[in-house]
Scaffold this active site. Structure first.
Site, short mmCIF file in Angstrom:
data_model
loop_
_atom_site.label_atom_id
_atom_site.label_comp_id
_atom_site.label_asym_id
_atom_site.label_seq_id
_atom_site.Cartn_x
_atom_site.Cartn_y
_atom_site.Cartn_z
CG ASP A 136 30.25 -36.26 -53.06
OD1 ASP A 136 30.57 -37.29 -52.44
OD2 ASP A 136 29.08 -36.00 -53.41
CG ASP A 143 31.00 -38.87 -49.32
OD1 ASP A 143 30.12 -38.12 -48.85
OD2 ASP A 143 30.92 -39.40 -50.44
CD GLU A 144 28.35 -33.67 -49.87
OE1 GLU A 144 27.78 -32.63 -50.20
OE2 GLU A 144 27.74 -34.67 -49.47
P1 TTP Z 1 26.93 -39.78 -51.08
O1 TTP Z 1 28.11 -38.91 -51.31
O2 TTP Z 1 25.58 -39.19 -51.25
O3 TTP Z 1 26.97 -41.03 -52.08
P2 TTP Z 1 28.22 -41.87 -52.58
O4 TTP Z 1 29.51 -41.30 -52.13
O5 TTP Z 1 28.00 -43.30 -52.21
O6 TTP Z 1 28.09 -41.77 -54.14
P3 TTP Z 1 28.40 -40.53 -55.10
O7 TTP Z 1 29.48 -41.00 -56.01
O8 TTP Z 1 27.14 -40.24 -55.81
O9 TTP Z 1 28.85 -39.39 -54.22
O10 TTP Z 1 26.99 -40.41 -49.64
C1 TTP Z 1 28.20 -40.77 -49.01
C2 TTP Z 1 28.02 -42.04 -48.21
O11 TTP Z 1 26.99 -41.87 -47.24
C3 TTP Z 1 27.60 -43.23 -49.04
O12 TTP Z 1 28.71 -43.91 -49.58
C4 TTP Z 1 26.83 -44.05 -48.06
C5 TTP Z 1 26.25 -43.06 -47.09
N1 TTP Z 1 24.81 -42.87 -47.37
C6 TTP Z 1 23.87 -43.62 -46.67
O13 TTP Z 1 24.23 -44.42 -45.80
N2 TTP Z 1 22.52 -43.48 -46.97
C7 TTP Z 1 22.08 -42.61 -47.93
O14 TTP Z 1 20.86 -42.52 -48.18
C8 TTP Z 1 23.06 -41.83 -48.65
C9 TTP Z 1 22.62 -40.87 -49.73
C10 TTP Z 1 24.39 -42.00 -48.34
MG MG Z 2 29.94 -39.26 -52.31
#
Ligand code: TTP
Ligand code: MG
Length: 346
Positions: free
Chosen positions: A8, A102-103
């Protein structure tokens, strides 16, 4: 026992912005939520310190972090970077199950290298090629691998081994369990269940009564049981080629030439992907835009361009042609599960 990796990226959209605009590094970057009514997509870890989080309305984010740098969403760019990162995952293994932009889960059970070596390789390559950090969790099932990747974000790497259970899980809040959402958590809180340690005390029948099949899964998960496999995105179900003529035609020889060319191209791709097919479809569109498709399924799997062409040509012979044709196409489908190598070996 399987080896599953969950990857992630950290603060993904915000990290891409910081990488593309180095002057933003170390600053509270907030992507989305520029207008008061819009919501925040994500924000850098610097902004998270002020309590900004995903899905928060813009006006609230501004209140919490007035000096935050609000940026518009550049989805096309994030998709581009995501592709670069996923390319690295696919270099490691085909057994990649993408979960979001991103996962992903990777099943690395059958690889020769140890999962931690693979994880470090992924981290290094992602940094080298994209300048981004990601967090990686390693365990013997999906639930625990995902839990592990969240363990020490950002830039984390955490392994959860079987012998660490149940102690490692006990102090976690119940919301950490995949399948327990806000509503279920509230229900459980009402009867005094807050941590996994509390949850472990609930009998199976109780969880099933109140949460159905989900309850049973939760009961198993917190005991380290999760049989869900990593499911790679389905492969393409058909391979085809088509063309629209500059001028409509009724000349069968001309149509045959196209089918011959398509057969060669399709056979080449089949060879590369090592697949065999047994259904051949010819599609034609007439000058008055009527569509005609005709398929034939044979008993054996084939892949050579001659075999494909012979069947396509037979199909063409059976078509009565009283109108001119403006488009012709050829598709093969109904692939064999076995790869060509295995078949020739048999
Ligand atoms: P995530 O992996 O949930 O968040 P992140 O990568 O920004 O942070 P983390 O380090 O905690 O993993 O989500 C990936 C991307 O998806 C995030 O950068 C933006 C998008 N996203 C949205 O647009 N709306 C949302 O509510 C969420 C949770 C994510
Ligand atoms: Mg992320």
């Amino acid at each position: 026992m399987r080896n599953i990796i969950h990857v992630d990226l950290d603060a993904f959209f915000a990290s891409v912005e910081q990488r593309d605009h180095p002057e933003l590094k170390g600053k509270p970057v907030i992507v989305g939520g520029q207008s008061n009514r819009g919501v925040v997509c994500t924000c850098s870890y610097e902004a998270r310190k002020y309590g900004v989080s995903s899905a928060m309305p813009g006006f609230m984010a501004k209140k919490k972090c007035p000096h935050g740098i609000f940026l518009p969403v550049r989805m096309k760019r994030y998709k581009e970077v995501s592709r670069e990162v996923f390319t690295i995952f696919y270099e490691v293994t085909d057994r990649v199950e993408p979960l979001s932009i991103d996962e992903a889960y990777l099943d690395v059970t059958d690889l020769d290298k140890k999962p931690t070596i693979i994880a470090n390789y992924i981290k290094e390559e992602v940094m080298k090629r994209t300048g981004l950090t990601l967090s990686i969790g390693i365990s013997y099932n999906k639930f625990l691998a995902k839990l592990a990747s969240d363990w020490n974000k950002p830039d984390g790497l955490k392994v959860i081994k079987k012998e660490m259970l149940p102690d490692i899980l006990k102090p976690l809040p119940i919301r950490a369990v995949y399948g327990i959402g806000k509503k279920s958590a509230k229900k459980l809180n009402n009867i005094g269940i807050f941590t996994i340690e509390d949850l472990l005390k609930l009998p199976k029948a109780y969880l099933m009564d109140y949460h159905g099949k989900q309850g049973l899964e939760i009961y198993d998960r917190i005991r380290g049981i999760d049989y869900r496999g990593v499911e790679p995105r389905r492969e393409r179900k058909s391979i085809g080629r088509e063309t629209t003529f500059k001028e409509d035609t009724q000349d069968r020889d001309c149509l045959r030439e196209y089918l011959k060319q398509f057969s060669k191209e399709i056979s080449n791709i089949m060879g590369m992907k090592k697949v065999l097919a047994k259904t051949i479809t010819v599609k034609m569109k007439t000058s008055d835009f009527e569509n005609h498709t005709k398929s034939r399924t044979i008993h054996e799997y084939i892949y050579s361009s001659e075999e494909i062409y012979n069947i396509a040509s037979d199909i063409l012979d059976e078509v009565k042609m009283n109108k001119a044709i403006r488009l012709i196409g050829l598709t093969v489908s109904n692939f064999s599960d076995q790869k060509t190598e295995q078949l020739s070996f048999l």
